[in-house]
Scaffold this motif. Structure first.
Motif, mmCIF file in Angstrom:
data_model
loop_
_atom_site.group_PDB
_atom_site.id
_atom_site.type_symbol
_atom_site.label_atom_id
_atom_site.label_comp_id
_atom_site.label_asym_id
_atom_site.label_seq_id
_atom_site.Cartn_x
_atom_site.Cartn_y
_atom_site.Cartn_z
ATOM 1 N N GLY A 371 0.803 -1.214 0.000
ATOM 2 C CA GLY A 371 0.000 0.000 0.000
ATOM 3 C C GLY A 371 0.836 1.264 0.000
ATOM 4 O O GLY A 371 2.046 1.231 0.234
ATOM 5 N N GLU A 372 0.183 2.381 -0.256
ATOM 6 C CA GLU A 372 0.882 3.657 -0.405
ATOM 7 C C GLU A 372 1.394 4.202 0.931
ATOM 8 O O GLU A 372 2.498 4.745 1.001
ATOM 9 N N GLU A 373 0.594 4.075 1.983
ATOM 10 C CA GLU A 373 0.977 4.669 3.264
ATOM 11 C C GLU A 373 2.238 4.017 3.840
ATOM 12 O O GLU A 373 3.038 4.682 4.507
ATOM 13 N N PHE A 374 2.425 2.744 3.596
ATOM 14 C CA PHE A 374 3.555 1.994 4.143
ATOM 15 C C PHE A 374 4.867 2.321 3.432
ATOM 16 O O PHE A 374 5.950 2.176 3.991
ATOM 17 N N LEU A 375 4.778 2.800 2.215
ATOM 18 C CA LEU A 375 5.929 2.896 1.324
ATOM 19 C C LEU A 375 6.960 3.908 1.825
ATOM 20 O O LEU A 375 6.631 5.033 2.176
ATOM 21 N N ILE A 376 8.241 3.500 1.852
ATOM 22 C CA ILE A 376 9.363 4.397 2.110
ATOM 23 C C ILE A 376 10.396 4.208 0.997
ATOM 24 O O ILE A 376 10.299 3.289 0.183
ATOM 25 N N ALA A 377 11.392 5.080 0.980
ATOM 26 C CA ALA A 377 12.350 5.081 -0.125
ATOM 27 C C ALA A 377 13.072 3.743 -0.273
ATOM 28 O O ALA A 377 13.345 3.295 -1.396
ATOM 29 N N SER A 378 13.374 3.099 0.839
ATOM 30 C CA SER A 378 14.075 1.809 0.760
ATOM 31 C C SER A 378 13.245 0.766 0.023
ATOM 32 O O SER A 378 13.800 -0.124 -0.637
ATOM 33 N N ASN A 379 11.913 0.856 0.129
ATOM 34 C CA ASN A 379 11.051 -0.083 -0.594
ATOM 35 C C ASN A 379 11.185 0.083 -2.103
ATOM 36 O O ASN A 379 11.054 -0.881 -2.860
ATOM 37 N N ILE A 380 11.415 1.310 -2.545
ATOM 38 C CA ILE A 380 11.628 1.543 -3.979
ATOM 39 C C ILE A 380 12.894 0.823 -4.424
ATOM 40 O O ILE A 380 12.900 0.113 -5.440
#
Length: 401
Positions: A371-380
């Protein structure tokens, strides 16, 4: 019957879906009078609406001064191609969710049309990416030099370094202050760490294949001196982000030192500091195009539809990415990806186009997982590989969900 003789507004039953096809893409004046009443009636009904090709009342180009009534569509079904105003924030309340509806227009005719605006799609990226040679070694894929980080922003150097390596370059040297050394060596053991700063041996800079500078470097005097020295000595493909752009804004004479086809990656605020305040996205796009032409550089303006302006006046709009990527460090990741592609000897134009698309696609895959809320740069960064697999039509990427 003339419009003014048509009487009261038609009733719209609750739960109905309104299909808007009142006006098309050729409109060139504000909607007033009876038709404005119809549009306002639809907008105030509370019903979902679907606009065919373009919301009625919206101009197909510049909407500055368009004070007429405009349909606020829930969904816009754009016929065959997107329209330029769909790319700008100020029109998002009218466009709603955008879907491009193929209607069988000849692709050859589209390719041969005289357009300066392009929408990047998966097939474009597949055609631009290079296969890897079976007998390749780490030198085959370039040696990137990244100048990033400061005492309070060590994370920027870590994120950009990890992204650069995960995007495929063979070697990476990251130049950081000594305060960042231990963190960087611990978190990115694959990177070569350099802490020379102003004592950097510029006589050996040509051993690198590309340079990236800016993420988290700050604006102190020594940083500015190092930035100036790099511009003087590095005759290499270069990407500049974050504080590198802020230094350019503070000392605009440095713009004259930029190598042709240098890539800068500002967000809207940084770009406005570099140029001037803008009232609309359309106005900002015109400045972006002129700025790229004037300085013979590539301007990557980050946003919902990141626009890439080339020195020849052409603009490529990106189609990947999501609101979850509006998070700290996301821009550092993009810098690392573009630097990696430059090091692998992609042309600056292709490095910018592929890099932006790959960055957004990795973010989209991360969104699908959590989901969008969980996303941080490391996930990219963690999903750059999955994005490559999807681009290469490898179905294995689906197994990660």
């Amino acid at each position: 019957m003339q419009p003014q003789q048509m009487g009261t507004m038609p009733q719209i039953a609750p739960g109905s879906i309104v299909v808007d096809g009142i006006f098309g893409s050729g409109l060139n004046r504000p909607i007033t009078g009876y038709w404005a009443e119809i549009i306002n009636h639809i907008n105030s009904s509370g019903n979902a609406s679907i606009a065919i090709d373009i919301p009625s009342g919206l101009y197909c180009w510049d909407n500055t001064g368009n004070d007429g009534a405009i349909i606020k569509a829930t969904v816009t079904l754009s016929l065959q191609l997107a329209k330029l105003p769909f790319m700008f924030f100020e029109n998002s309340r009218y466009v709603g969710e955008l879907e491009i509806l193929p209607i069988g227009i000849s692709q050859q005719a589209i390719d041969e049309s005289d357009s300066m605006h392009f929408l990047t799609e998966m097939q474009d990226i597949r055609e631009l990416t290079k296969p890897r040679w079976h007998f390749a070694h780490k030198g085959t894929f370039g040696h990137a030099l990244l100048v990033a980080g400061s005492k309070r922003m060590t994370g920027a150097s870590v994120l950009a370094s990890r992204a650069c390596l995960h995007a495929g370059c063979g070697l990476l040297t990251t130049c950081v202050p000594n305060t960042c050394r231990n963190v960087l060596q611990t978190t990115v053991p694959e990177a070569i760490v350099n802490t020379d700063g102003l004592d950097f041996d510029f006589s050996k800079i040509e051993k690198y294949t590309a340079v990236g500078i800016g993420p988290g470097i700050g604006l102190l005097g020594q940083t500015r001196q190092l930035f100036d020295k790099i511009l003087d000595n590095a005759q290499l493909p270069m990407v500049i982000d974050a504080d590198g752009i802020n230094i350019l804004a503070d000392t605009p004479h440095l713009l004259q030192k930029l190598r042709p086809y240098t890539i800068i990656t500002p967000h809207v605020g940084e770009f406005d500091r570099l140029t001037h305040k803008h009232a609309t996205g359309y106005e900002r796009l015109q400045t972006q195009i002129e700025f790229a032409r004037k300085h013979n550089i590539i301007v990557v303006l980050k946003g919902a539809y990141t626009s890439i302006a080339l020195p020849n006046g052409k603009v490529h709009f990106n189609t990947t990415g999501n609101p979850g990527m509006a998070t700290a460090g996301s821009g550092d990741v993009l810098t690392g990806i573009i630097l990696s592609l430059l090091a692998q000897k992609y042309t600056p134009q292709n490095a910018a186009i592929i890099g932006v698309y790959l960055h957004g696609l990795a973010g989209d895959i991360a969104k699908m997982k959590n989901g969008e809320e969980f996303l941080i740069a490391s996930n990219i960064i963690e999903n750059i590989g999955n994005a490559y697999l999807k681009i290469k039509e490898n179905e294995d990427w689906k197994h990660f969900f």
